[in-house]
Every structure is written in C-alpha cells, then in structure tokens.
Design a protein around this motif. Structure first.
Motif, PDB file in Angstrom:
ATOM      1  N   GLY A 183      34.432  59.582 -10.354  1.00  0.00           N
ATOM      2  CA  GLY A 183      33.504  59.290  -9.276  1.00  0.00           C
ATOM      3  C   GLY A 183      33.956  58.031  -8.562  1.00  0.00           C
ATOM      4  N   ILE A 184      33.674  57.952  -7.267  1.00  0.00           N
ATOM      5  CA  ILE A 184      34.154  56.808  -6.484  1.00  0.00           C
ATOM      6  C   ILE A 184      33.005  56.123  -5.772  1.00  0.00           C
ATOM      7  CG2 ILE A 184      34.726  58.312  -4.522  1.00  0.00           C
ATOM      8  CD1 ILE A 184      37.062  56.310  -3.923  1.00  0.00           C
ATOM      9  N   TRP A 185      32.957  54.811  -5.932  1.00  0.00           N
ATOM     10  CA  TRP A 185      32.071  53.946  -5.155  1.00  0.00           C
ATOM     11  C   TRP A 185      32.825  53.482  -3.923  1.00  0.00           C
ATOM     12  CZ3 TRP A 185      27.080  53.342  -6.436  1.00  0.00           C
ATOM     13  CH2 TRP A 185      26.688  53.609  -7.741  1.00  0.00           C
ATOM     14  N   ARG A 186      32.215  53.594  -2.769  1.00  0.00           N
ATOM     15  CA  ARG A 186      32.832  53.114  -1.533  1.00  0.00           C
ATOM     16  C   ARG A 186      31.873  52.163  -0.830  1.00  0.00           C
ATOM     17  NH1 ARG A 186      34.298  58.769  -1.125  1.00  0.00           N
ATOM     18  NH2 ARG A 186      36.564  59.091  -1.009  1.00  0.00           N
ATOM     19  N   ALA A 187      32.436  51.145  -0.217  1.00  0.00           N
ATOM     20  CA  ALA A 187      31.640  50.218   0.591  1.00  0.00           C
ATOM     21  C   ALA A 187      32.436  49.846   1.832  1.00  0.00           C
ATOM     22  CB  ALA A 187      31.294  48.959  -0.199  1.00  0.00           C
ATOM     23  N   PHE A 188      31.738  49.688   2.918  1.00  0.00           N
ATOM     24  CA  PHE A 188      32.348  49.338   4.198  1.00  0.00           C
ATOM     25  C   PHE A 188      31.809  47.984   4.618  1.00  0.00           C
ATOM     26  CE2 PHE A 188      32.760  49.775   8.891  1.00  0.00           C
ATOM     27  CZ  PHE A 188      34.124  50.025   8.942  1.00  0.00           C
ATOM     28  N   GLY A 189      32.700  47.057   5.001  1.00  0.00           N
ATOM     29  CA  GLY A 189      32.222  45.724   5.343  1.00  0.00           C
ATOM     30  C   GLY A 189      33.279  44.903   6.040  1.00  0.00           C
ATOM     31  N   PRO A 190      33.055  43.572   6.144  1.00  0.00           N
ATOM     32  CA  PRO A 190      34.008  42.698   6.848  1.00  0.00           C
ATOM     33  C   PRO A 190      35.297  42.514   6.056  1.00  0.00           C
ATOM     34  CG  PRO A 190      32.219  41.423   5.881  1.00  0.00           C
ATOM     35  CD  PRO A 190      31.847  42.851   5.698  1.00  0.00           C
ATOM     36  N   ARG A 191      36.385  42.271   6.776  1.00  0.00           N
ATOM     37  CA  ARG A 191      37.695  42.069   6.154  1.00  0.00           C
ATOM     38  C   ARG A 191      37.970  40.589   5.956  1.00  0.00           C
ATOM     39  NH1 ARG A 191      42.958  40.724   7.560  1.00  0.00           N
ATOM     40  NH2 ARG A 191      42.313  40.362   9.719  1.00  0.00           N
ATOM     41  N   PRO A 192      38.119  40.139   4.706  1.00  0.00           N
ATOM     42  CA  PRO A 192      38.590  38.772   4.492  1.00  0.00           C
ATOM     43  C   PRO A 192      40.030  38.621   4.988  1.00  0.00           C
ATOM     44  CG  PRO A 192      37.622  39.691   2.486  1.00  0.00           C
ATOM     45  CD  PRO A 192      37.792  40.818   3.452  1.00  0.00           C
ATOM     46  N   ALA A 193      40.413  37.425   5.376  1.00  0.00           N
ATOM     47  CA  ALA A 193      41.765  37.193   5.891  1.00  0.00           C
ATOM     48  C   ALA A 193      42.840  37.514   4.860  1.00  0.00           C
ATOM     49  CB  ALA A 193      41.892  35.741   6.349  1.00  0.00           C
ATOM     50  N   SER A 194      42.487  37.471   3.571  1.00  0.00           N
ATOM     51  CA  SER A 194      43.472  37.731   2.507  1.00  0.00           C
ATOM     52  C   SER A 194      43.821  39.208   2.370  1.00  0.00           C
ATOM     53  CB  SER A 194      42.931  37.217   1.169  1.00  0.00           C
ATOM     54  OG  SER A 194      41.690  37.844   0.853  1.00  0.00           O
ATOM     55  N   VAL A 195      43.079  40.089   3.011  1.00  0.00           N
ATOM     56  CA  VAL A 195      43.329  41.535   2.904  1.00  0.00           C
ATOM     57  C   VAL A 195      44.138  41.979   4.120  1.00  0.00           C
ATOM     58  CG1 VAL A 195      42.287  43.823   2.854  1.00  0.00           C
ATOM     59  CG2 VAL A 195      41.259  41.953   1.544  1.00  0.00           C
ATOM     60  N   THR A 196      45.415  42.256   3.904  1.00  0.00           N
ATOM     61  CA  THR A 196      46.308  42.667   4.994  1.00  0.00           C
ATOM     62  C   THR A 196      47.003  43.991   4.702  1.00  0.00           C
ATOM     63  OG1 THR A 196      48.117  41.376   4.030  1.00  0.00           O
ATOM     64  CG2 THR A 196      46.729  40.279   5.688  1.00  0.00           C
ATOM     65  N   ARG A 197      46.592  44.671   3.628  1.00  0.00           N
ATOM     66  CA  ARG A 197      47.181  45.950   3.238  1.00  0.00           C
ATOM     67  C   ARG A 197      46.287  46.538   2.151  1.00  0.00           C
ATOM     68  NH1 ARG A 197      51.987  43.265  -0.481  1.00  0.00           N
ATOM     69  NH2 ARG A 197      50.616  42.763  -2.236  1.00  0.00           N
ATOM     70  N   THR A 198      46.620  47.716   1.691  1.00  0.00           N
ATOM     71  CA  THR A 198      45.963  48.273   0.512  1.00  0.00           C
ATOM     72  C   THR A 198      46.559  47.639  -0.734  1.00  0.00           C
ATOM     73  OG1 THR A 198      45.266  50.404   1.413  1.00  0.00           O
ATOM     74  CG2 THR A 198      45.765  50.337  -0.922  1.00  0.00           C
ATOM     75  N   ASP A 199      45.681  47.174  -1.625  1.00  0.00           N
ATOM     76  CA  ASP A 199      46.074  46.770  -2.971  1.00  0.00           C
ATOM     77  C   ASP A 199      45.315  47.645  -3.955  1.00  0.00           C
ATOM     78  OD1 ASP A 199      47.854  44.707  -2.356  1.00  0.00           O
ATOM     79  OD2 ASP A 199      46.250  43.215  -2.255  1.00  0.00           O
ATOM     80  N   LEU A 200      45.989  48.054  -5.017  1.00  0.00           N
ATOM     81  CA  LEU A 200      45.401  48.899  -6.047  1.00  0.00           C
ATOM     82  C   LEU A 200      45.429  48.155  -7.373  1.00  0.00           C
ATOM     83  CD1 LEU A 200      47.294  52.189  -5.103  1.00  0.00           C
ATOM     84  CD2 LEU A 200      44.964  51.563  -4.454  1.00  0.00           C
ATOM     85  N   TYR A 201      44.279  48.089  -8.033  1.00  0.00           N
ATOM     86  CA  TYR A 201      44.166  47.471  -9.345  1.00  0.00           C
ATOM     87  C   TYR A 201      43.963  48.605 -10.354  1.00  0.00           C
ATOM     88  CZ  TYR A 201      42.757  43.156  -6.801  1.00  0.00           C
ATOM     89  OH  TYR A 201      42.664  42.065  -5.957  1.00  0.00           O
ATOM     90  N   TYR A 202      44.941  48.821 -11.221  1.00  0.00           N
ATOM     91  CA  TYR A 202      44.810  49.851 -12.244  1.00  0.00           C
ATOM     92  C   TYR A 202      44.308  49.209 -13.535  1.00  0.00           C
ATOM     93  CZ  TYR A 202      47.362  53.178  -9.341  1.00  0.00           C
ATOM     94  OH  TYR A 202      47.744  54.011  -8.327  1.00  0.00           O
ATOM     95  N   GLY A 203      43.380  49.902 -14.197  1.00  0.00           N
ATOM     96  CA  GLY A 203      42.877  49.413 -15.472  1.00  0.00           C
ATOM     97  C   GLY A 203      41.610  48.605 -15.338  1.00  0.00           C
ATOM     98  N   GLY A 204      41.261  47.864 -16.416  1.00  0.00           N
ATOM     99  CA  GLY A 204      39.967  47.200 -16.469  1.00  0.00           C
ATOM    100  C   GLY A 204      38.899  48.213 -16.848  1.00  0.00           C
ATOM    101  N   PRO A 205      37.636  47.935 -16.549  1.00  0.00           N
ATOM    102  CA  PRO A 205      36.558  48.856 -16.940  1.00  0.00           C
ATOM    103  C   PRO A 205      36.530  50.141 -16.126  1.00  0.00           C
ATOM    104  CG  PRO A 205      35.679  47.066 -15.624  1.00  0.00           C
ATOM    105  CD  PRO A 205      37.118  46.724 -15.895  1.00  0.00           C
TER     106      PRO A 205
END
Length: 376
Positions: A183-205
């Motif tokens: 299942g996927i949670w999605r949210a739409f909102g403002p872009r912080p300046a640090s986000v300039t591409r897609t980053d993927l975090y694998y793992g964690g909870p």
C-alpha cells in the motif's frame, strides 16, 4: 480515409486525451466523456520518464509541460539512517532521446489541464460529470446512452477509463486486478530547496520512502508499506500515520515532514496489477491504458504506457481504411508484449522489495531503462 469518422473516448486521463488529440487533429469527430467533475480532480503528482515525454511532444504540449514540470536526470538512493545518507546516484537513461530530460515530475491536475486544453483546442468535445450507461453495437457502429439521458452513435468507443474501468465491465470483460501486497501513502505539498530529484530510501519500517519534485514550488512524497485496511481512518488519522511512518527517514524528509499539515493532500491506495490478454477490443469498443494493463508504480511507467497505447491505436486508425480484424491484430502485435513486459518488470521490482532480497536495484533500473527506451 481513416478507419473511423466519429469516436467516443471514455476517460480524460493520459490515454484518453492523447487519443482524442491525435484523432481530432486528423479531422475525426471526437467526444470525451469524463465521470469526474473537472480536471482538478484527476490525481496528485506524476513521474514522467523519457518515453512519456517523447509522446507528449508529439501531442504539441511539450513547451507547457516543460514550463510546469520539474526535470532531472539522476535518481538518488538513500539509507534509512539518521542522516539520510546518499549511498548511490544513478544516471537515469534518456529513454525519450538525447534532447529530452530523463525524468520530469509534475502535478497530475496540471498535466490533465494542459492535455484537456489541447484537446478542446483541436476540436474535441469534452463532457465532464457523465459516462455511458449502455453500449449497443451493430456491424456499423455503437449506440451509446449517457447518464444524463442523452445518446450518440459512434464508429468506435475507446475505453480509457482507468484501472476500475466501467467500460470494461460494460463489455462483459472479467479481469481480476490483484494486490501485490503493498500500500502507498501519497502526499502533495511544497518543495523544499533540498529536493532536486527523486530520492528512494529502501528499508526501515516501510519498504520504500521517496519523493519527486513536481515544480519549482511543489512535490509529491510517498511511503510504501505492507498493504492493509486503512479505510476506517479519518483524514486527520491518515495524516498522522503518514507523518509517523516518515519519522524513520531523514535528510530532505525532515523538511518534507514539517510540511505535512493538510489531511486533504494525503491519500492511501493499494498497488494493483493486471494485464488483459488479447483481444483488447470487443467489436467496435477497445480498452487502452490502465483499463487494459496496470502495474504497481515501482518503475513509474503507467503514464508512459498509456500514452504509447494512444499513439499506436491512433496511428493504426489513421493509416488503415477499415476497422477490421487486421487492425486489431496489428494493435495487439505492437502493444501486448511490450505492455506485458513493463507490467512484469514493475512486479519484479515489487517482489524484490517484498522479499527483502539483497538484490542489485541499480541493475534492475538499468534493465528497465533498456526496455522502455525502444519506441512503441
């Protein structure tokens, strides 16, 4: 002479509007019936890879898309550690050609608006808030009754009305959409300046946490978890769950989390998959896009495959003189294997995540890029 003179397209998403634009440009009389009340109701954010951008350019909307979207050429892989450490940077293949970006993110409603304006500009009649209630075919056409009581007759009906296609059901096609266990949670909102591409975090909870910039001032962020029933949660509770899951992820996620304040911008869905075997048509009605094939968004190819369907279908309709079995056989020859390969690749990456196998994600991305770089 094209194979059709009058066409009803059901659905104003990518497959539907692209089909309508190409046919109308060639002089075919086209109507779109869209059950949603307006384009603003069509989704949140979308990732468009090069093969999708190539098709958008053929539709005459590239300049508007370029202005409203956010382009980038690399994908980052980050660790679910306290710093959100970058562990790999992957150069994204330019599957649309060297003169187009590798990837572009943009708001779905903005893309829908651009395509719908293009459609009306070339003469397509757009009807919002309605769909068909009856399809009756004979050898020469399809008689359609709409929910508002109006009727029409068309040479062809194109069902481009998504994963839960009403047209598919109206044609008596029994196609099971299966959950892949995510299942996927999605949210739409403002872009912080640090986000300039897609980053993927694998793992964690969670299986994966990621984000995609969709404009100078916007992004969509997502977290993928084991599929579960979240239907009883209120909007405020949904927001709280997504924020809590995001606390395991850092780097730009620390800024994104602070912007997650509006419950109305959060949604939750399951990953589903299906592929309709040939034939995709029943007489003078045909299914394309998610109505015929859908895959989990693990490789961001759903929109691109919908656009490719539209290109191939309209190419055949405009270059053949008859809506006959040869035309349908040509459609299936050009689209079925390719769409199946993309669905299979999407599911392969989903299985890799589900099984927590220590696989080679960059190698998977490279093989997928080779698949999608071929023209439709």
């Amino acid at each position: 002479m094209p194979a059709v003179n009058t066409v009803l397209v059901v659905g104003a998403g990518l497959a539907g509007t692209a089909t309508a634009i190409r046919l109308a440009e060639a002089g075919v009389a086209v109507e779109i019936a869209e059950i949603k009340p307006d384009v603003a109701a069509i989704g949140s954010g979308i990732t468009l890879q090069g093969n999708a951008l190539r098709e958008l350019r053929t539709l005459g909307v590239w300049e508007q898309v370029q202005e409203k979207g956010y382009a980038f050429d690399t994908t980052g892989i980050r660790a679910p550690d306290p710093n959100g450490t970058v562990v790999a940077e992957i150069a994204d293949a330019k599957t649309g050609g060297p003169d187009l970006p590798a990837v572009m993110g943009m708001p779905r409603p903005e893309l829908a608006r651009i395509l719908c304006e293009r459609a009306t500009g070339v003469g397509v009649k757009l009807r919002y808030g309605t769909t068909h209630t009856e399809l009756r075919q004979d050898a020469d056409g399809v008689d359609v009754t709409f929910a508002d009581g109006s009727t029409g007759r068309y040479d062809l009906v194109v069902g481009a009305d998504g994963i839960r296609s009403w047209t598919r059901r109206a044609l008596g096609i029994d196609l099971e959409t299966k959950s892949v266990g995510m299942g996927i949670w999605r949210a739409f909102g403002p872009r912080p300046a640090s986000v300039t591409r897609t980053d993927l975090y694998y793992g964690g909870p969670s299986f994966i946490a990621g984000y995609c910039p969709t404009g100078e001032d916007s992004l969509y962020a997502y977290i993928v978890e084991p599929a579960q029933d979240r239907s009883t949660l209120t909007p405020d509770e949904q927001l709280a769950v997504m924020k809590e899951l995001s606390r395991a992820y850092h780097g730009p996620w620390d800024e994104i989390r602070e912007t997650l304040t509006d419950p109305g911008r959060v949604n939750y869905t399951w990953f589903g998959t299906h592929i309709l075997p040939a034939p995709w048509n029943r007489g003078r009605a045909v299914l394309i896009g998610d109505a015929a094939h859908t895959c989990p968004p693990t490789i961001a190819q759903g929109g691109a495959q919908a656009l490719e369907d539209a290109f191939v279908l309209t190419d055949l309709l405009l270059t053949r003189e008859a809506l006959d079995q040869d035309l349908w056989d040509a459609l299936h020859a050009r689209r079925l294997d390719r769409a199946t390969a993309v669905v299979d690749a999407s599911n392969q990456l989903a299985r890799w995540q589900l099984e927590h196998v220590q696989g080679d994600a960059p190698a998977l991305f490279r093989s997928i890029a080779q698949l999608t770089s071929r023209p439709a």
